[in-house]
Design an enzyme around this catalytic site. Structure first.
Site, PDB file in Angstrom:
ATOM      1  N   SER A 138       4.532   6.305   1.659  1.00 46.13           N
ATOM      2  CA  SER A 138       5.676   5.580   1.085  1.00 46.13           C
ATOM      3  C   SER A 138       5.304   5.190  -0.340  1.00 46.13           C
ATOM      4  CB  SER A 138       5.933   4.310   1.913  1.00 46.13           C
ATOM      5  OG  SER A 138       6.791   3.432   1.224  1.00 46.13           O
ATOM      6  N   TYR A 151       2.242  -3.019   6.165  1.00 45.97           N
ATOM      7  CA  TYR A 151       2.988  -1.780   5.925  1.00 45.97           C
ATOM      8  C   TYR A 151       2.440  -1.068   4.683  1.00 45.97           C
ATOM      9  CZ  TYR A 151       6.855   1.474   5.260  1.00 45.97           C
ATOM     10  OH  TYR A 151       7.600   2.626   5.111  1.00 45.97           O
TER      11      TYR A 151
END
Ligand code: NAD
Length: 252
Positions: A138, A151
């Protein structure tokens, strides 16, 4: 590379489902994994309508032996050309702090799940000297994001893993790419209350990812303005601290 057999984890929704639909065509076999077989029904039906042979399997990527068995069985049926380790979960502390339980869940799915998916694929692809592996990172993996500590850390680890494996596994004929999307319209982002600049559909994301994998790009980062911004906040830590610092919460 001619992709005849593609395995995708977390294929029941979002980017995984969009990639499955993107690759679905008559001469392609799709091995689609998701925790709940029933939740794969829609994507399986669409891919079959497009002519693909689809094998749907209920598999939780945190279960190492189940994931390994699934991948080895799928590969024994027909050699897998491309594995997309896509399954992931998010964590937004929302200013209340991320719980230890959630942080561990995030690492279990986003990092260990990727290891559980990639290692059996590497094992099989190494024996035949060809194959492609795409790891879902990401733009949040470019640096630590205070709103999503586990995350962003898990995605940073996955990005580094992809970069390292790309170098290590090239000699065995295995191509490895890191996929680093910005904000994509999926169930994962549906409940986000904050602004999501350059939000993109999962279909468009799947197009960009497939084109990047076709060109064997090391890092598939998009959309470019978000990629540039992420690169800047990573390269300039003081700027990053200022831009990303969560706003102080007003007392209730
Ligand atoms: P999503 O929630 O629609 O998809 C995630 C998929 O992973 C779901 O199908 C879910 O069921 C599956 N999954 C979760 N835990 C699993 C487990 N233990 N075993 C097997 N499957 C599991 O969200 P998405 O946005 O499509 O996310 C796909 C990937 O893209 C994730 O890795 C996510 O971190 C990454 N990503 C998303 C965005 C975004 O803005 N949506 C941005 C960057 C990266």
């Amino acid at each position: 590379m001619d992709l005849r057999h593609i395995l995708i984890t977390g294929a029941s929704s979002g980017i995984g489902a969009a990639l499955a639909r993107r690759y679905a065509r008559p001469d392609v076999r799709l091995a689609l994994g998701g925790r709940d077989l029933h939740r794969l029904d829609d994507v399986v039906a669409t891919c079959r309508q497009r002519g693909a042979t689809v094998i749907a399997t209920a598999v939780d990527v945190t279960d190492q032996s189940a994931t390994r068995a699934w991948i080895l069985d799928a590969d024994a049926e027909s050699p897998i050309d491309l594995v997309v380790a896509n399954a992931g979960i998010s964590s937004h502390s929302g200013g209340d702090g991320e719980s230890e339980v959630r942080a561990r869940e995030v690492f279990a799915v986003n990092l260990e799940g990727v290891l559980n998916t990639a290692f059996p694929a590497i094992e099989r692809m190494s024996t035949r000297g060809r194959g492609q592996i795409a790891l879902m990172s990401s733009l949040a993996g470019y640096r630590g994001f205070p709103d999503a500590p586990a995350y962003s850390a898990s995605k940073a680890a996955v990005k580094a893993l992809a970069e390292a494996w790309r170098g290590e596994l090239a000699a065995r004929g295995i191509r490895v790419s890191a996929i680093c999307p910005g904000f994509i319209e999926t169930p994962m982002t549906a409940s986000n209350k904050f602004p999501m600049p350059f939000l993109m559909t999962a279909e468009r994301a799947a197009e960009i990812i497939a084109a990047g994998l076709d060109r064997d790009r090391a890092r598939i980062s998009f959309p470019w303005p978000m990629a540039l911004g992420s690169w800047l906040v990573a390269a300039l830590p003081v700027l990053g601290d200022r831009v990303l610092r969560p706003r102080a919460r007003k007392p209730a």
